[in-house]
Design a protein around this motif. Sequence first.
Motif, PDB file in Angstrom:
ATOM      1  N   SER A  35       0.815  -1.218   0.000  1.00  0.00           N
ATOM      2  CA  SER A  35       0.000   0.000   0.000  1.00  0.00           C
ATOM      3  C   SER A  35       0.851   1.270   0.000  1.00  0.00           C
ATOM      4  O   SER A  35       1.610   1.533   0.936  1.00  0.00           O
ATOM      5  N   LEU A  36       0.699   2.067  -1.058  1.00  0.00           N
ATOM      6  CA  LEU A  36       1.374   3.365  -1.094  1.00  0.00           C
ATOM      7  C   LEU A  36       0.841   4.285   0.005  1.00  0.00           C
ATOM      8  O   LEU A  36       1.599   5.041   0.606  1.00  0.00           O
ATOM      9  N   LYS A  37      -0.455   4.228   0.276  1.00  0.00           N
ATOM     10  CA  LYS A  37      -1.039   5.050   1.349  1.00  0.00           C
ATOM     11  C   LYS A  37      -0.342   4.758   2.676  1.00  0.00           C
ATOM     12  O   LYS A  37       0.075   5.670   3.383  1.00  0.00           O
ATOM     13  N   THR A  38      -0.204   3.476   3.010  1.00  0.00           N
ATOM     14  CA  THR A  38       0.437   3.090   4.261  1.00  0.00           C
ATOM     15  C   THR A  38       1.893   3.552   4.298  1.00  0.00           C
ATOM     16  O   THR A  38       2.346   4.121   5.297  1.00  0.00           O
ATOM     17  N   ALA A  39       2.623   3.319   3.216  1.00  0.00           N
ATOM     18  CA  ALA A  39       4.047   3.683   3.180  1.00  0.00           C
ATOM     19  C   ALA A  39       4.247   5.186   3.287  1.00  0.00           C
ATOM     20  O   ALA A  39       5.108   5.662   4.039  1.00  0.00           O
ATOM     21  N   ILE A  40       3.464   5.948   2.551  1.00  0.00           N
ATOM     22  CA  ILE A  40       3.633   7.408   2.555  1.00  0.00           C
ATOM     23  C   ILE A  40       3.190   7.998   3.884  1.00  0.00           C
ATOM     24  O   ILE A  40       3.877   8.858   4.450  1.00  0.00           O
ATOM     25  N   GLU A  41       2.066   7.527   4.413  1.00  0.00           N
ATOM     26  CA  GLU A  41       1.593   8.091   5.680  1.00  0.00           C
ATOM     27  C   GLU A  41       2.464   7.674   6.861  1.00  0.00           C
ATOM     28  O   GLU A  41       2.429   8.318   7.907  1.00  0.00           O
ATOM     29  N   ALA A  42       3.291   6.657   6.713  1.00  0.00           N
ATOM     30  CA  ALA A  42       4.251   6.301   7.763  1.00  0.00           C
ATOM     31  C   ALA A  42       5.269   7.428   7.954  1.00  0.00           C
ATOM     32  O   ALA A  42       5.861   7.564   9.027  1.00  0.00           O
ATOM     33  N   ALA A  43       5.439   8.259   6.931  1.00  0.00           N
ATOM     34  CA  ALA A  43       6.379   9.382   7.012  1.00  0.00           C
ATOM     35  C   ALA A  43       5.781  10.574   7.752  1.00  0.00           C
ATOM     36  O   ALA A  43       6.400  11.640   7.825  1.00  0.00           O
ATOM     37  N   ARG A  44       4.574  10.408   8.310  1.00  0.00           N
ATOM     38  CA  ARG A  44       3.960  11.486   9.096  1.00  0.00           C
ATOM     39  C   ARG A  44       4.726  11.707  10.396  1.00  0.00           C
ATOM     40  O   ARG A  44       4.600  12.772  11.007  1.00  0.00           O
ATOM     41  N   GLY A  45       5.427  10.714  10.850  1.00  0.00           N
ATOM     42  CA  GLY A  45       6.146  10.828  12.111  1.00  0.00           C
ATOM     43  C   GLY A  45       5.246  10.505  13.285  1.00  0.00           C
ATOM     44  O   GLY A  45       4.088  10.120  13.131  1.00  0.00           O
ATOM     45  N   ALA A  46       5.773  10.707  14.481  1.00  0.00           N
ATOM     46  CA  ALA A  46       5.039  10.422  15.715  1.00  0.00           C
ATOM     47  C   ALA A  46       3.956  11.475  15.934  1.00  0.00           C
ATOM     48  O   ALA A  46       4.083  12.607  15.443  1.00  0.00           O
ATOM     49  N   PRO A  47       2.901  11.116  16.670  1.00  0.00           N
ATOM     50  CA  PRO A  47       1.858  12.117  16.955  1.00  0.00           C
ATOM     51  C   PRO A  47       2.452  13.381  17.573  1.00  0.00           C
ATOM     52  O   PRO A  47       3.263  13.306  18.493  1.00  0.00           O
ATOM     53  N   GLY A  48       2.079  14.516  17.018  1.00  0.00           N
ATOM     54  CA  GLY A  48       2.593  15.798  17.493  1.00  0.00           C
ATOM     55  C   GLY A  48       3.949  16.167  16.922  1.00  0.00           C
ATOM     56  O   GLY A  48       4.441  17.279  17.134  1.00  0.00           O
ATOM     57  N   GLY A  49       4.556  15.251  16.192  1.00  0.00           N
ATOM     58  CA  GLY A  49       5.864  15.512  15.610  1.00  0.00           C
ATOM     59  C   GLY A  49       5.750  15.975  14.170  1.00  0.00           C
ATOM     60  O   GLY A  49       4.662  15.991  13.585  1.00  0.00           O
ATOM     61  N   ALA A  50       6.868  16.361  13.602  1.00  0.00           N
ATOM     62  CA  ALA A  50       6.903  16.824  12.215  1.00  0.00           C
ATOM     63  C   ALA A  50       6.848  15.640  11.254  1.00  0.00           C
ATOM     64  O   ALA A  50       7.232  14.518  11.588  1.00  0.00           O
ATOM     65  N   ALA A  51       6.357  15.915  10.058  1.00  0.00           N
ATOM     66  CA  ALA A  51       6.265  14.891   9.002  1.00  0.00           C
ATOM     67  C   ALA A  51       7.435  15.035   8.034  1.00  0.00           C
ATOM     68  O   ALA A  51       8.077  16.085   7.964  1.00  0.00           O
ATOM     69  N   LEU A  52       7.666  13.990   7.279  1.00  0.00           N
ATOM     70  CA  LEU A  52       8.699  13.983   6.229  1.00  0.00           C
ATOM     71  C   LEU A  52      10.058  14.434   6.756  1.00  0.00           C
ATOM     72  O   LEU A  52      10.751  15.237   6.143  1.00  0.00           O
ATOM     73  N   GLY A  53      10.416  13.919   7.907  1.00  0.00           N
ATOM     74  CA  GLY A  53      11.717  14.239   8.479  1.00  0.00           C
ATOM     75  C   GLY A  53      11.878  15.702   8.851  1.00  0.00           C
ATOM     76  O   GLY A  53      12.984  16.229   8.828  1.00  0.00           O
ATOM     77  N   GLY A  54      10.784  16.376   9.190  1.00  0.00           N
ATOM     78  CA  GLY A  54      10.841  17.781   9.593  1.00  0.00           C
ATOM     79  C   GLY A  54      10.517  18.769   8.492  1.00  0.00           C
ATOM     80  O   GLY A  54      10.527  19.975   8.721  1.00  0.00           O
ATOM     81  N   LEU A  55      10.218  18.295   7.299  1.00  0.00           N
ATOM     82  CA  LEU A  55       9.938  19.198   6.172  1.00  0.00           C
ATOM     83  C   LEU A  55       8.527  19.774   6.200  1.00  0.00           C
ATOM     84  O   LEU A  55       8.258  20.780   5.553  1.00  0.00           O
ATOM     85  N   ALA A  56       7.598  19.110   6.921  1.00  0.00           N
ATOM     86  CA  ALA A  56       6.194  19.533   6.928  1.00  0.00           C
ATOM     87  C   ALA A  56       5.591  19.260   8.294  1.00  0.00           C
ATOM     88  O   ALA A  56       6.156  18.514   9.105  1.00  0.00           O
ATOM     89  N   ASP A  57       4.417  19.858   8.522  1.00  0.00           N
ATOM     90  CA  ASP A  57       3.700  19.601   9.767  1.00  0.00           C
ATOM     91  C   ASP A  57       2.917  18.299   9.692  1.00  0.00           C
ATOM     92  O   ASP A  57       2.848  17.557  10.661  1.00  0.00           O
TER      93      ASP A  57
END
Length: 148
Positions: free
Chosen positions: A92-114
Amino acid sequence: MQISAVREAIADAARAVVLPAGVGKLTSSGFVPDDVTEPHFFTAEYSVEYDKAFGRGLDQIELTCRVLVGRADDQAAQKILDALLSGSGPASLKTAIEAARGAPGGAALGGLADDLHVMRVQGYRWYEHAGTQYVGAELVIKVIGDGS
């Protein structure tokens, strides 16, 4: 947000999918490639809504991404595409991509986005890319982050 960096980070996240045995690996790029090695995921068109919060506090990017699968066998190609478009599972691309959201309350994409969200699949059809026909679909991804 730096759009090119966001696009590359989404492509990196997509590479985490695990395709069925015998299919090979998903290739992925953060730009529209001249040529694809299928199956291939890439970020394509995007729109940006600036100033969603006061003082350049928030921008929103809506990315249209494509996944293309070779059509040597039309039924087998569509089964691979269906696995990539599933809402869950190892391919699943949805699962793989949304895994990059990070931990709850944390930044997404390694800090590139909220945050980010894979919103929908659309355009499940035959695509021509660089003169070759593929079965494919589009994924629309919303990314929010600091506008400054």
